[in-house]
Design an enzyme around this catalytic site. Sequence first.
Site, PDB file in Angstrom:
ATOM      1  N   SER A 140      46.148  24.030  41.116  1.00 43.75           N
ATOM      2  CA  SER A 140      44.832  24.090  41.701  1.00 43.75           C
ATOM      3  C   SER A 140      44.841  24.087  43.228  1.00 43.75           C
ATOM      4  CB  SER A 140      43.996  22.909  41.208  1.00 43.75           C
ATOM      5  OG  SER A 140      44.580  21.671  41.614  1.00 43.75           O
ATOM      6  N   LYS A 188      43.403  20.203  51.364  1.00 45.76           N
ATOM      7  CA  LYS A 188      42.719  20.645  50.148  1.00 45.76           C
ATOM      8  C   LYS A 188      41.388  19.911  50.008  1.00 45.76           C
ATOM      9  CE  LYS A 188      43.444  21.031  45.132  1.00 45.76           C
ATOM     10  NZ  LYS A 188      44.378  20.721  44.013  1.00 45.76           N
ATOM     11  N   SER A 238      49.877  21.338  40.129  1.00 50.49           N
ATOM     12  CA  SER A 238      48.957  22.009  41.050  1.00 50.49           C
ATOM     13  C   SER A 238      49.461  22.209  42.474  1.00 50.49           C
ATOM     14  CB  SER A 238      47.635  21.246  41.109  1.00 50.49           C
ATOM     15  OG  SER A 238      46.956  21.343  39.895  1.00 50.49           O
TER      16      SER A 238
END
Length: 453
Positions: free
Chosen positions: A152, A76, A176
């Site tokens: 997220s 990420k 997330s």
Amino acid sequence: MSTTATELIKAYASGESSPVEATQDALDAIKAKDGELNAYCLVDAESALRQAKASETRWREGGPLSPLDGVPTSIKDMFLTEGWPTLRGSKCIDPNLPWDVDSPVTARLRESGAVLLGKTTTPELAWKAVTDSPLTGITRNPVDPSKTTGGSSGGSAAAVAAGMGVLSVGTDGGGSVRIPASFCGIVGFKPTHGRIPLFPASPFGPLSHAGPMTLSVADTALMLDILSRPDHRDPAALPPYQGIYLDASERDVTGLRVAFSPDLGYVNVDPEVAAIVAEAVAVLEKLGLNVTRSDPGFTDPLDAFEVLWSTGAAQWLETFPAGSDVLVDPGLLGMWRKGLTHSAADYLEATAIRAALGILMGEFHSRFDVLVTPTVPIPAFEAGHDIPPGSALTGWPQWTPFTYPFNMTQQPAISIPVGVTGAGLPVGLQIVGPRHADDVVLAVARTLESALA
């Protein structure tokens, strides 16, 4: 389902497959699918194939660096990666900085020989539970590209679910990792706070965790064995686990005490989601676990969570260059301004509520080994929206009430897929354990996963 990491390493060992083949497959999938899904913000195919060839040599010579050696993996774009910019979904971060440091997560993956394919999308500063940003646009769900991945860590979830890499690692400050895992039909694990070292420290402080995102619980345990290795840059990191998570995930869980809370006592849950989760819980009971319907007994800590979240965002954004307010996500700008209105007393009060919640859950787990809930009370909704269109909600935490309480308490919590709605959208079940019981959570999850397979 795509090939898992545990299956891949067996194929590498037998010579049935190779890191180069697996990496090329992942790159081909990215080329074929990511134009629509937008899961990656950076792909370095040349570097990935170079890493894969080195791994292939190690496997051929009988000396892989770890069980993750040669497994195609994404990161990420919240984690520092040497040689690649970490823009965090923001137009306000200069891509031309030196970028000469690896975060602990990236360093452990490199040391393990994992093949790093590139970086996955995030909403700006990972501030919300869907994945779109001014910098990278909308990330879409591989199950149905008209739907959101959640967030997220939505880019990571989409990459794994679509076969664009086998493993990924995300961040989880309010759900997330678990939210996009539920929406995309994969496994997402938020371990105990400090189990995976973080650097630099997150402005979201004690809420922020890192976690594996995978196709199976075994892969999750395998990844945790690597990511949880020590790093001196995180003063809040826990001592090393005295065991092997992959082995611990296979322990017998017969007789464990399971509290099933379908709604935490206050959440409105979509009827389809509720029914699918209840069916999975019934399977746990048939497997010999002692299931009791019981709510933990706390009221919704949303107000305290939002104080902690907004003040963290404001602190971070105050370090941005002048004029950034016209470039950031409008929703993030609103949170920035809200965070600036809170006083130190407000923050300390929210911290006290967080501590009281942790004490309450500690007592709850003296009676129950794990808590089971839905991961999210709704299936994935239309992409490009922060909240379900047509709802009366005003902010993303309102539609994910099962996740953020356990960031506040810092407990391990995993989401595993347990079914799909009539529209074919995945539904996740969340298993929460007491702090430091990551091994128990993994074992219960793996047992249920196996029974549902």
